[in-house]
Design an enzyme around this catalytic site. Structure first.
Site, PDB file in Angstrom:
ATOM      1  N   ASP A  95       0.936  -1.190  -0.001  1.00  0.00           N
ATOM      2  CA  ASP A  95       0.137  -0.133   0.009  1.00  0.00           C
ATOM      3  C   ASP A  95       1.076   1.274  -0.016  1.00  0.00           C
ATOM      4  O   ASP A  95       1.501   1.644   0.931  1.00  0.00           O
ATOM      5  CB  ASP A  95      -0.925   0.155   1.301  1.00  0.00           C
ATOM      6  CG  ASP A  95      -1.729   1.423   1.317  1.00  0.00           C
ATOM      7  OD1 ASP A  95      -1.918   1.776   0.267  1.00  0.00           O
ATOM      8  OD2 ASP A  95      -2.052   1.613   2.529  1.00  0.00           O
ATOM      9  N   ASN A 116       4.101   7.318   3.496  1.00  0.00           N
ATOM     10  CA  ASN A 116       4.372   5.875   3.774  1.00  0.00           C
ATOM     11  C   ASN A 116       3.999   4.874   2.772  1.00  0.00           C
ATOM     12  O   ASN A 116       2.959   4.830   2.333  1.00  0.00           O
ATOM     13  CB  ASN A 116       4.027   5.560   5.378  1.00  0.00           C
ATOM     14  CG  ASN A 116       4.781   6.576   6.327  1.00  0.00           C
ATOM     15  OD1 ASN A 116       6.340   6.717   6.435  1.00  0.00           O
ATOM     16  ND2 ASN A 116       3.863   7.658   6.861  1.00  0.00           N
ATOM     17  N   TYR A 124     -19.281   6.897  -8.766  1.00  0.00           N
ATOM     18  CA  TYR A 124     -18.461   8.042  -9.012  1.00  0.00           C
ATOM     19  C   TYR A 124     -18.495   8.389 -10.434  1.00  0.00           C
ATOM     20  O   TYR A 124     -18.868   7.773 -11.461  1.00  0.00           O
ATOM     21  CB  TYR A 124     -16.961   7.907  -8.708  1.00  0.00           C
ATOM     22  CG  TYR A 124     -16.024   8.778  -7.995  1.00  0.00           C
ATOM     23  CD1 TYR A 124     -16.433   9.246  -6.615  1.00  0.00           C
ATOM     24  CD2 TYR A 124     -15.124   9.514  -8.598  1.00  0.00           C
ATOM     25  CE1 TYR A 124     -15.770  10.120  -5.952  1.00  0.00           C
ATOM     26  CE2 TYR A 124     -14.221  10.618  -7.697  1.00  0.00           C
ATOM     27  CZ  TYR A 124     -14.675  10.620  -6.394  1.00  0.00           C
ATOM     28  OH  TYR A 124     -13.995  11.615  -5.826  1.00  0.00           O
ATOM     29  N   GLY A 177      -9.102   7.118  -5.962  1.00  0.00           N
ATOM     30  CA  GLY A 177      -7.948   6.734  -5.599  1.00  0.00           C
ATOM     31  C   GLY A 177      -7.874   5.132  -5.272  1.00  0.00           C
ATOM     32  O   GLY A 177      -8.783   4.791  -4.766  1.00  0.00           O
ATOM     33  N   ALA A 178      -6.926   4.383  -5.437  1.00  0.00           N
ATOM     34  CA  ALA A 178      -6.820   3.188  -5.358  1.00  0.00           C
ATOM     35  C   ALA A 178      -7.083   2.669  -3.803  1.00  0.00           C
ATOM     36  O   ALA A 178      -7.726   1.604  -3.406  1.00  0.00           O
ATOM     37  CB  ALA A 178      -5.520   2.588  -5.752  1.00  0.00           C
ATOM     38  N   ASP A 179      -6.506   3.535  -2.874  1.00  0.00           N
ATOM     39  CA  ASP A 179      -6.474   3.237  -1.557  1.00  0.00           C
ATOM     40  C   ASP A 179      -7.846   3.395  -0.988  1.00  0.00           C
ATOM     41  O   ASP A 179      -8.461   2.609  -0.285  1.00  0.00           O
ATOM     42  CB  ASP A 179      -5.480   4.289  -0.827  1.00  0.00           C
ATOM     43  CG  ASP A 179      -5.939   5.679  -1.050  1.00  0.00           C
ATOM     44  OD1 ASP A 179      -6.463   6.059  -1.939  1.00  0.00           O
ATOM     45  OD2 ASP A 179      -5.213   6.357  -0.330  1.00  0.00           O
ATOM     46  N   THR A 206       2.582  28.888  22.596  1.00  0.00           N
ATOM     47  CA  THR A 206       2.416  28.725  21.020  1.00  0.00           C
ATOM     48  C   THR A 206       2.367  27.080  20.598  1.00  0.00           C
ATOM     49  O   THR A 206       1.277  26.772  19.927  1.00  0.00           O
ATOM     50  CB  THR A 206       3.590  29.455  20.500  1.00  0.00           C
ATOM     51  OG1 THR A 206       3.508  30.944  20.776  1.00  0.00           O
ATOM     52  CG2 THR A 206       3.375  29.237  18.886  1.00  0.00           C
TER      53      THR A 206
END
Length: 279
Positions: free
Chosen positions: A6, A11, A100, A107-109, A184
């Protein structure tokens, strides 16, 4: 054994399956500058570390949202595993009906996650993937992939604050514990983390309403989250039912089993064609 990749923008997660069971998995940095040999040697080191034999890998499957890395990984699969990788792309069998406007733009993921979630939890579903981008996908109980929402991920938002402002530093993505912050760094952490939690709750609430109206069903909608930051976000919201870290890898294994016969037939045809050419 099946080796599944994947490949995300930040990553790459890879896992090894045997008979549908995930044996092990690793997370490495996605680097478009790495060669096929560099990736191949890295994968060899991972296998050696686990005491696993690379020669037992029978097939390779790849899902990627980084086109520039795809050719490299295909070349790596051929050189180091002597296999032509199955790639998640238009035309592959998923078991989903893609609604769609242009299915090639999904996206493939997102498709792989939807396949795994539907097979494991049924429908209707909302799947949230906390990656480089945070994506929300809706699937009906009839396995129809309807679409969803794409938002900047937590890491992108953090980098944008650092790069586009002169005075704000880089910060670790963790909960500061409160929103009225006295420095901050904690102020940024509060805005990033709690702001993202608010985004998730609003989008899920709106998607549930739309999904119920579109499908005309009163069946409960299951919300499944995956990705590296899923657990942190889930801890501060009430809308996520399940956190499933291995969702994408398991989806790749499911898709592989749906396409295994086709893949083997394709390899046999390629071998026969090569033999004919040699004659």
């Amino acid at each position: 054994m099946l080796l599944a990749f994947d490949i995300g923008n930040s990553n790459t997660v890879l896992g090894v399956f045997a008979d549908g069971k995930l044996l092990t998995n690793w997370r490495i940095e996605t680097d478009p500058n790495k060669s096929a040999d560099e990736y191949g040697m890295l994968v060899r080191q991972l296998f050696d570390y686990e005491g696993m034999d690379m020669r037992k890998v029978q097939d390779v499957i790849i899902s990627t949202v980084v086109p520039s890395v795809l050719f490299t990984m295909q070349h790596m699969a051929q050189k180091y595993f002597h296999r032509r990788a199955i790639v998640i792309e238009s035309g592959i069998k998923t078991g989903l009906i893609i609604k769609y406007d242009n299915p090639k733009q999904v996206g493939a993921d997102r498709i792989v996650n939807a396949v795994a979630a539907y097979n494991k939890y049924g429908g209707p579903l909302i799947i949230i993937d906390f990656g480089t981008a945070t994506t929300f996908c809706a699937v009906t109980e009839k396995a129809e992939y309807l679409g969803g929402t794409i938002a900047p991920g937590l890491k992108i938002s953090s980098e944008a604050l650092f790069q586009k402002t002169a005075m704000l530093p880089k910060v670790e993505l963790e909960e500061p514990g409160h929103t009225i912050c006295r420095n901050t760094i904690q102020s940024m952490q509060s805005g990033l983390v709690y702001g993202h939690m608010g985004l998730v709750e609003y989008v899920v609430r709106k998607m549930k309403k739309e999904l119920s109206e579109m499908t005309d069903t009163d069946k409960p909608i299951t919300v499944v989250a995956t990705g590296g930051l899923a657990s942190m976000v889930e801890s501060g919201v009430d809308c996520i039912d399940v956190v499933d870290k291995m969702l994408t890898l398991e989806g790749l294994d499911i898709i592989y089993r749906k396409n295994r016969r086709f893949g083997r037939h394709r390899k046999e045809k390629e071998i026969d064609s090569e033999k004919s050419t040699e004659k």
